[in-house]
Design an enzyme around this catalytic site. Structure first.
Site, mmCIF file in Angstrom:
data_model
loop_
_atom_site.group_PDB
_atom_site.id
_atom_site.type_symbol
_atom_site.label_atom_id
_atom_site.label_comp_id
_atom_site.label_asym_id
_atom_site.label_seq_id
_atom_site.Cartn_x
_atom_site.Cartn_y
_atom_site.Cartn_z
ATOM 1 N N HIS A 56 0.836 -1.200 0.000
ATOM 2 C CA HIS A 56 0.000 0.000 0.000
ATOM 3 C C HIS A 56 0.868 1.246 0.000
ATOM 4 O O HIS A 56 0.650 2.174 -0.793
ATOM 5 C CB HIS A 56 -0.919 -0.005 1.225
ATOM 6 N N GLU A 57 1.862 1.276 0.877
ATOM 7 C CA GLU A 57 2.708 2.464 0.974
ATOM 8 C C GLU A 57 3.529 2.680 -0.288
ATOM 9 O O GLU A 57 3.631 3.793 -0.795
ATOM 10 C CB GLU A 57 3.616 2.360 2.200
ATOM 11 N N HIS A 98 1.879 4.418 -3.143
ATOM 12 C CA HIS A 98 1.856 5.884 -3.156
ATOM 13 C C HIS A 98 2.993 6.417 -4.019
ATOM 14 O O HIS A 98 2.828 7.390 -4.764
ATOM 15 C CB HIS A 98 1.971 6.442 -1.741
#
Length: 626
Positions: free
Chosen positions: A425-426, A429
Site C-alpha cells: 500500500h505504501e 503511493h
C-alpha cells in the site's frame, strides 16, 4: 506527496472498532493540513473522443514530442508553456508528454497539460488544467514581492513547523528565482523557495513563493502569497502516511503461512544488478539499487548510519516468532522482510510499466532513462509514531522514504514490516504519485477525490497480490486485520463483489470527507473489474505475469493490475475510469471494454455517472454494445 494507511487529522475517522492514527507532526500541532489542499480543475479527452475529433488528425508530426506540442498550441492558443523533461514511451507503446504552463517566465505550478500519443503517432488522449484567465503584469520588473526567507518564516509560523529560521539567508541556486535557504535547523535538508504562480481555488492567479520543507513527518510544498506573506494558498505533502528468511511473496501476514529461505529472488530484467548492488558497488547489508533498509528507533532523519544487519555471505536469515519481544530482539528479521517485500514489488511494477523512464525508484538507471539516485529509504521500527506507516514521494531523482511503525493494539506489539499489504500500500503511493502528472511532478494527487484514489490504488494492489489459488469472486479480503489485531480490518468494509457485504457505490463519495473512506470506494470498484477479467481470462497465481504477443498479461489478475498502472492519472473517479478504459484500448484494442464497464457500473460508475464535487450522480447504465 504524503498519504497515510490510516486517517490523520482533518480526515473522517474510521469506525470505532478500527484503530486510528496518532497522526503526523502537523496533526500534533493541531494544524489541519487538509484545509490547504489544492483544488483540482481539469478536463480529460478520452481515446473515444480523441479519435472522433477530425482536427486532431492534422496535428501528427515527425515524432511524438512535436505532435504533443502542436496539440498544446492548438488547444491553448494564447498560453506560454514549457516541456517537462520527463517524457517517455511506456511499455504499451503509448508516449507520455507533460507540459507546464508559464506566465512572465515563471511556472504556473498547478497548470499542466498531459498528452498521450498512440503508437501510430496520433493523439490518443489528453488532460488539461491550463489557466485561461488574464495574465498579470510581469512582477520581475518592479520586484515588489516578498523575500524568500520571509516566506519560509510565514510557512513556519502558520503551519507550526519545527524549523528554526531566525538566521536564515537565501542563496540563489542558479535557476530562475529559486533559492536555497541556508542557516536553518529542524529540517532534513536546507529548505528551498521558488517564485511561481498558483491558480487559487477561486480561479484567480496568485504570485507565490513555493517553500519546500522536509521535516520527516511531512515533506511540504507550501505556497505563500508573495505580496503579503499573510496567506497560504495551498500545501502539497510529498509524504504518504501508512515495506532472506522471510514470509514469501503472496503471504500477506504471519497468519497466512510460514517463513522460508528464498535464494536469488530478483528479476534480472528489473534488477540487473541484483538487489545487493548498484552496478558499481555490492553491499553485504540490505542495500542495493532499489532500496536501503534499516531500523530507525529514534525516528530521526539520518539513515545511512542507522543499524542494519551485515552478512559477508549475503545470508540474511534471522529468527522471528510472534511471541518475540521487545522488537530489538528481531530487528534483523524485520529489516530483511521489509527489504525483501519492497524489492519484489519494485520488480513486479517494473514488468507492469513502472520502469526507469516512468520514474521508478533506483540509484543507477543504467541508461534506461529517467533520473537516478532515488532508491527507497526503508525505515523499520520507526520511532516517530505508532499504529501507522507512511511514504514520502518527491519527484524523480530524489529518494522515496517509507517509514514502518510498530502497532500497540496487541501483546506483544506487532511490526508493520511483516504485513506485506501495508508495505505494498505504501509503496503504491510512490507509484501513483510518480505516474500521475509525470515523474517530475509528485503533487497531482493532493485534492480530496484524487487523494482518495491514491489510497484506493494502494489497497487494490495489495489485495490483488494476496489472492490465493482457490479464490473465486466470492472471496472477501479485509485490509490490515493482522497488524490492527482486528478481524474487521482498518477499512469500513472488506473488499468484496457482494453488495451485501460491501454496499459501496459511487454516490457514497458525496458524504465522505476523508481520503481513506473515498479510497475504499475506488478500490471496491477496481476489485469488481479485476474479478470480471479473472472470470474471462483466469488467474495466474505465480509471482510474475505472463505476457501475450500484444504486451498484455494473459490472465485477468495481472491484466487488471496492468490497466490500473497504465491508467493512473486524473483527479476524479469518472475521468480515472475513462483512463482505465483508454489503457485497455492502447493495450488490447478495447477487447475488455464491456467487462470493465460492467465492473464500474455495478458500483454506480456507469456511462451516465457525472462528477460534481458536492453532488455526484450515479449510474448503472452501460454504453451501447455492452
Amino acid at each position: 506527496m504524503l498519504s497515510s494507511l490510516l486517517a490523520g487529522a482533518g480526515l473522517v475517522a474510521l469506525a470505532a472498532s478500527h484503530p486510528t492514527s496518532h497522526g503526523n507532526a502537523l496533526t500534533r500541532r493541531a494544524v489541519d493540513i487538509n484545509a490547504f489542499r489544492l483544488t483540482a480543475t481539469s478536463e480529460y479527452v478520452n481515446a473515444t473522443v480523441a479519435v472522433s475529433e477530425p482536427s486532431l488528425r492534422f496535428l501528427k508530426r515527425a515524432d511524438y514530442l512535436e505532435t504533443a506540442t502542436e496539440l498544446v498550441k492548438s488547444v491553448a492558443k494564447d498560453a506560454t508553456f514549457r516541456v517537462v523533461e520527463d517524457h517517455y514511451v511506456g511499455s504499451n507503446g503509448i508516449a507520455h508528454v507533460n507540459f507546464k504552463q508559464t506566465a512572465n517566465g515563471l511556472d504556473i505550478d498547478n497548470a499542466d497539460f498531459n498528452i498521450n500519443v498512440a503508437k501510430d503517432g496520433s493523439i490518443f488522449s489528453y488532460g488539461n488544467s491550463f489557466y485561461t484567465g488574464a495574465i498579470p503584469a510581469n512582477p520581475l520588473q518592479k520586484r515588489d514581492f516578498s523575500d524568500p526567507v520571509d516566506a519560509l518564516k510565514a510557512a513556519n509560523d502558520k503551519l507550526q513547523l519545527a524549523v528554526t529560521a531566525e538566521k536564515a539567508s537565501a542563496e540563489s541556486t542558479g535557476a530562475k528565482e529559486t533559492f536555497t535557504l541556508k542557516g536553518t535547523s529542524g529540517a532534513v535538508k536546507d529548505p528551498e523557495a521558488k517564485l511561481v504562480y498558483l491558480v487559487k481555488s477561486d480561479g484567480n492567479l496568485a504570485l507565490t513563493w513555493r517553500v519546500e520543507t522536509d521535516i520527516m513527518s511531512n515533506w511540504l510544498l507550501t505556497y505563500v502569497d508573495a505580496a503579503t506573506n499573510q496567506e497560504i494558498h495551498g500545501v502539497v505533502d510529498y509524504s504518504a502516511d501508512a515495506t532472506y528468511q522471510v514470509y514469501p511473496w503472496g503471504l500477506n501476514d504471519p497468519t497466512e503461512g510460514s517463513r522460508a529461505v528464498v535464494t536469488n529472488p530478483w528479476d534480472t530484467t528489473a534488477s540487473e544488478f541484483t538487489w545487493q548492488g548498484t552496478g558499481t558497488t555490492t553491499y553485504n547489508v540490505p542495500r542495493g539499487n532499489n532500496a536501503i533498509a534499516q531500523s530507525n528507533t529514534d525516528g530521526g532523519s539520518d539513515y545511512l548510519s542507522n543499524y542494519r544487519p551485515t552478512s559477508t555471505s549475503q545470508n540474511f536469515s534471522y529468527p522471528y516468532t510472534l511471541q518475540m519481544s521487545p522488537p530489538s530482539t528481531y530487528v534483523d528479521a524485520s529489516v530483511t522482510q521489509l527489504f525483501y517485500t519492497a524489492n519484489v514489488y519494485h520488480d513486479l511494477l517494473h514488468s507492469l510499466g513502472f520502469n526507469e523512464r516512468a520514474g521508478n525508484f533506483e540509484v543507477n538507471n543504467n541508461g534506461a532513462g529517467g533520473s537516478g539516485n532515488d532508491m527507497v529509504i526503508l525505515n523499520t521500527h520507526d520511532g516517530s509514531d505508532t499504529n501507522n506507516a507512511n511514504f514520502a514521494t518527491p519527484p524523480d531523482g530524489q529518494p522515496g522514504r517509507m517509514r514502518m511503525f510498530l502497532w500497540d493494539l496487541s501483546t506483544p506489539n506487532r511490526d508493520s514490516s511483516f504485513e506485506a499489504g501495508v508495505v505494498i500500500h505504501e509503496y503504491t503511493h510512490g507509484l501513483s504519485n510518480r505516474l500521475t502528472g509525470g515523474p517530475a511532478n509528485s503533487n497531482c494527487l493532493n485534492a480530496l477525490e484524487s487523494g482518495g484514489m491514491g489510497e484506493g490504488w494502494g489497497d487494490f494492489m495489495a489485495t490483488a497480490i494476496r489472492l490465493k489459488a482457490g479464490d473465486t469472486r466470492a472471496k472477501d479480503y479485509t485490509m490490515g486485520s493482522w497488524i490492527a489485531n482486528d478481524p474487521k480490518g482498518i477499512r469500513t468494509y472488506p473488499y468484496s463483489t457482494s453488495l451485501t457485504t460491501n454496499p459501496h457505490k459511487y454516490t457514497d463519495v458525496n458524504n465522505l470527507r476523508g481520503v481513506h473512506p473515498i479510497g475504499t470506494v475506488w478500490a471496491t470498484m477496481l476489485y469488481e473489474v479485476m474479478w470480471n477479467l479473472i472470470d474471462r481470462y483466469g488467474k495466474n497465481d505465480g509471482a510474475k505475469p505472463t505476457f501475450g504477443a500484444n504486451g498484455a498479461p494473459t490472465d485477468g489478475k495481472y491484466l487488471a493490475m496492468k490497466l490500473v498502472v497504465d491508467g493512473m492519472a486524473l483527479p476524479n473517479f469518472v475521468q480515472a475510469r475513462d483512463a482505465i478504459l483508454d489503457a485497455d484500448v492502447a493495450l488490447t484494442g478495447g477487447a475488455n471494454k464491456c467487462d470493465i464497464w460492467k465492473g464500474f457500473a455495478k458500483r454506480g460508475l456507469g456511462s451516465g455517472a457525472r462528477y460534481s464535487s458536492t453532488a455526484r450522480t450515479g449510474s448503472t447504465a452501460l454504453p451501447s454494445g455492452c
